[in-house]
Scaffold this motif. Structure first.
Motif, PDB file in Angstrom:
ATOM      1  N   ILE A   7       0.840  -1.081  -0.054  1.00 22.33           N
ATOM      2  CA  ILE A   7      -0.049  -0.041  -0.007  1.00 22.33           C
ATOM      3  C   ILE A   7       0.907   1.110  -0.016  1.00 22.33           C
ATOM      4  N   THR A   8       0.391   2.101  -0.918  1.00 23.63           N
ATOM      5  CA  THR A   8       1.338   3.478  -0.855  1.00 23.63           C
ATOM      6  C   THR A   8       0.123   4.729  -0.341  1.00 23.63           C
ATOM      7  N   GLU A   9       0.642   5.374   0.417  1.00 19.88           N
ATOM      8  CA  GLU A   9      -0.299   6.531   0.658  1.00 19.88           C
ATOM      9  C   GLU A   9       0.795   7.637   0.878  1.00 19.88           C
ATOM     10  N   ARG A  10      -0.085   8.950   0.479  1.00 21.20           N
ATOM     11  CA  ARG A  10       0.871  10.161   0.447  1.00 21.20           C
ATOM     12  C   ARG A  10      -0.209  11.345   1.256  1.00 21.20           C
ATOM     13  N   LEU A  11       0.668  12.200   1.970  1.00 17.82           N
ATOM     14  CA  LEU A  11      -0.229  12.925   2.712  1.00 17.82           C
ATOM     15  C   LEU A  11       0.673  14.382   2.613  1.00 17.82           C
ATOM     16  N   TYR A  12      -0.034  15.582   2.400  1.00 19.42           N
ATOM     17  CA  TYR A  12       0.861  16.702   2.464  1.00 19.42           C
ATOM     18  C   TYR A  12       0.587  17.330   4.088  1.00 19.42           C
ATOM     19  N   ILE A  13       1.882  17.865   4.262  1.00 18.60           N
ATOM     20  CA  ILE A  13       2.078  18.531   5.735  1.00 18.60           C
ATOM     21  C   ILE A  13       2.391  19.752   5.867  1.00 18.60           C
ATOM     22  N   ALA A  14       1.838  20.848   6.234  1.00 15.76           N
ATOM     23  CA  ALA A  14       2.394  22.187   6.204  1.00 15.76           C
ATOM     24  C   ALA A  14       3.259  22.300   7.047  1.00 15.76           C
ATOM     25  N   TYR A  62       9.221   1.660   2.801  1.00  8.10           N
ATOM     26  CA  TYR A  62       9.852   2.890   2.790  1.00  8.10           C
ATOM     27  C   TYR A  62       8.930   4.080   2.971  1.00  8.10           C
ATOM     28  N   TRP A  63       9.809   5.223   3.334  1.00  5.96           N
ATOM     29  CA  TRP A  63       9.098   6.432   3.519  1.00  5.96           C
ATOM     30  C   TRP A  63       9.899   7.666   2.653  1.00  5.96           C
ATOM     31  N   THR A  64       8.968   8.401   1.969  1.00  6.31           N
ATOM     32  CA  THR A  64       9.745   9.648   1.632  1.00  6.31           C
ATOM     33  C   THR A  64       9.262  10.834   1.958  1.00  6.31           C
ATOM     34  N   TYR A  65      10.097  12.083   1.994  1.00  2.00           N
ATOM     35  CA  TYR A  65       9.982  13.256   2.377  1.00  2.00           C
ATOM     36  C   TYR A  65      10.102  14.391   1.240  1.00  2.00           C
ATOM     37  N   GLU A  66       9.140  14.747   0.544  1.00  2.00           N
ATOM     38  CA  GLU A  66       9.309  15.834  -0.700  1.00  2.00           C
ATOM     39  C   GLU A  66       8.871  17.170  -0.342  1.00  2.00           C
ATOM     40  N   THR A  67      10.074  17.998  -0.415  1.00  2.00           N
ATOM     41  CA  THR A  67       9.485  19.471  -0.042  1.00  2.00           C
ATOM     42  C   THR A  67       8.673  19.964  -0.913  1.00  2.00           C
ATOM     43  N   ARG A  68       7.645  20.570  -0.884  1.00  2.00           N
ATOM     44  CA  ARG A  68       6.626  20.972  -1.557  1.00  2.00           C
ATOM     45  C   ARG A  68       6.219  22.467  -1.109  1.00  2.00           C
ATOM     46  N   GLY A  69       6.780  23.500  -1.832  1.00  2.00           N
ATOM     47  CA  GLY A  69       6.385  24.891  -1.368  1.00  2.00           C
ATOM     48  C   GLY A  69       6.817  24.828   0.083  1.00  2.00           C
ATOM     49  N   SER A  75       5.229  10.410   1.823  1.00  2.00           N
ATOM     50  CA  SER A  75       4.934   9.058   1.487  1.00  2.00           C
ATOM     51  C   SER A  75       5.273   7.881   2.178  1.00  2.00           C
ATOM     52  N   GLN A  76       4.232   7.042   2.379  1.00  2.00           N
ATOM     53  CA  GLN A  76       4.625   5.765   3.062  1.00  2.00           C
ATOM     54  C   GLN A  76       4.203   4.777   2.085  1.00  2.00           C
ATOM     55  N   THR A  77       5.200   3.744   1.859  1.00  3.58           N
ATOM     56  CA  THR A  77       4.809   2.441   0.958  1.00  3.58           C
ATOM     57  C   THR A  77       5.146   1.150   1.961  1.00  3.58           C
TER      58      THR A  77
END
Length: 128
Positions: A7-14, A62-69, A75-77
């Motif tokens: 399962i992959t889930e993505r979430l934006y965190i401010a 694995y988890w990824t952390y991508e800067t957006r703004g 993201s967690q897979t």
């Protein structure tokens, strides 16, 4: 039948990637939001970018952390092994439970970082 469920889930965190990384990788915080794996075996770690883990029972990922703004797309897979024939029969149910669990734990991190009085990654006792 498949031998695993992924399962992959993505979430934006401010919050900046550094803050999300620091919060999610703090061993004192992890049990508050991730009840399934309080001490994963880290296989690969690139701070504020990617983390690969295993050793949480049948769970790895694995988890990824991508800067957006000004924030972060986290993201967690996660993959759960279906080691026994009985587990394979329950694959669809396990997929649903894993997805719900991932979403709930990620929302806890988002709420802790976006709604705490400061973004230092410290938890306020009344939050949880």
């Amino acid at each position: 039948m498949a031998d695993s469920v992924t399962i992959t889930e993505r979430l934006y965190i401010a919050a900046p990637a550094e803050e999300v990384w620091r919060f999610t990788q703090n061993d004192l915080n992890r049990p508050l939001w991730n009840e399934h794996c309080s001490s994963p075996k880290i296989v690969e770690s690139q701070p504020c970018r990617v983390l690969r883990f295993e050793g949480c029972g049948r769970l790895s990922g694995y988890w990824t952390y991508e800067t957006r703004g000004n924030g972060t797309v986290w993201s967690q897979t996660n993959t759960i092994l279906l080691a026994k024939p009985f587990h394979r029969l329950l694959g669809p149910l396990l997929r649903l439970r894993l997805r719900r669990s991932m979403r709930a734990s990620m929302r806890k991190v988002k709420e802790a970082l976006e709604f705490s009085e400061d973004l230092s990654g410290s938890l306020h006792e009344d939050f949880f």
